[in-house]
Design a protein around this motif. Structure first.
Motif: not given
Length: 149
Positions: A89-103
């Motif tokens: 899977g792929l988890i994508v989280v948005k912050t104010n400055a970044f898009i964080l991705i984790a697999t």
């Protein structure tokens, strides 16, 4: 960006339920840090940014292609997108400055991966060591980002 890479390793990879991770600068529209050996193609980085700002409904309905693999959507809102396929899977989280991705891959616990990435994305929560509390705040602050880029 060495500190950001270290943060990805300490807070995500160390859980043993995150295979790879990266941070995409929303303003720069490019990957600014990733774990060793994890390459995110530029078109994938832009697609993930657009997923939050323009294509969230489409991602919910159709899923998303990432690194030439199709992922179906499990959950998508203005802060996070959870996707999976037969390999993991792929988890994508948005912050104010970044898009964080984790697999994560088969055999890893998706719930641990989700929790680690979501906590990293929160403004004042540190998932690794107390010394990086300031860094989490920086991670979520566009104004602070400009000082370091």
């Amino acid at each position: 960006m060495i500190q950001l890479k270290a943060l990805l390793n300490e807070s995500l990879i160390r859980t043993k339920h995150v295979e790879n991770a990266a941070a995409i600068s929303i303003n720069e529209r490019e990957v600014c840090a990733s774990t060793s050996g994890f390459y995110v193609p530029p078109e994938n980085a832009i697609n993930l940014i657009y997923a939050f700002y323009k294509n969230l409904l489409q991602v919910r309905k159709e899923g998303l292609y990432f690194k030439q693999k199709h992922y179906r959507c499990i959950r998508a809102d203005e802060h996070s997108i959870y996707l999976k396929n037969a390999d993991g899977g792929l988890i994508v989280v948005k912050t104010n400055a970044f898009i964080l991705i984790a697999t994560y891959r088969v055999g890893m616990y998706p719930s641990v991966c989700v929790e680690a990435v979501e906590k990293l994305g929160e403004t004042n929560t540190c998932t690794c060591v107390p010394a990086c509390q300031w860094f989490i705040h920086w991670l979520c602050s566009c104004k602070q980002l400009q000082k370091f880029i």
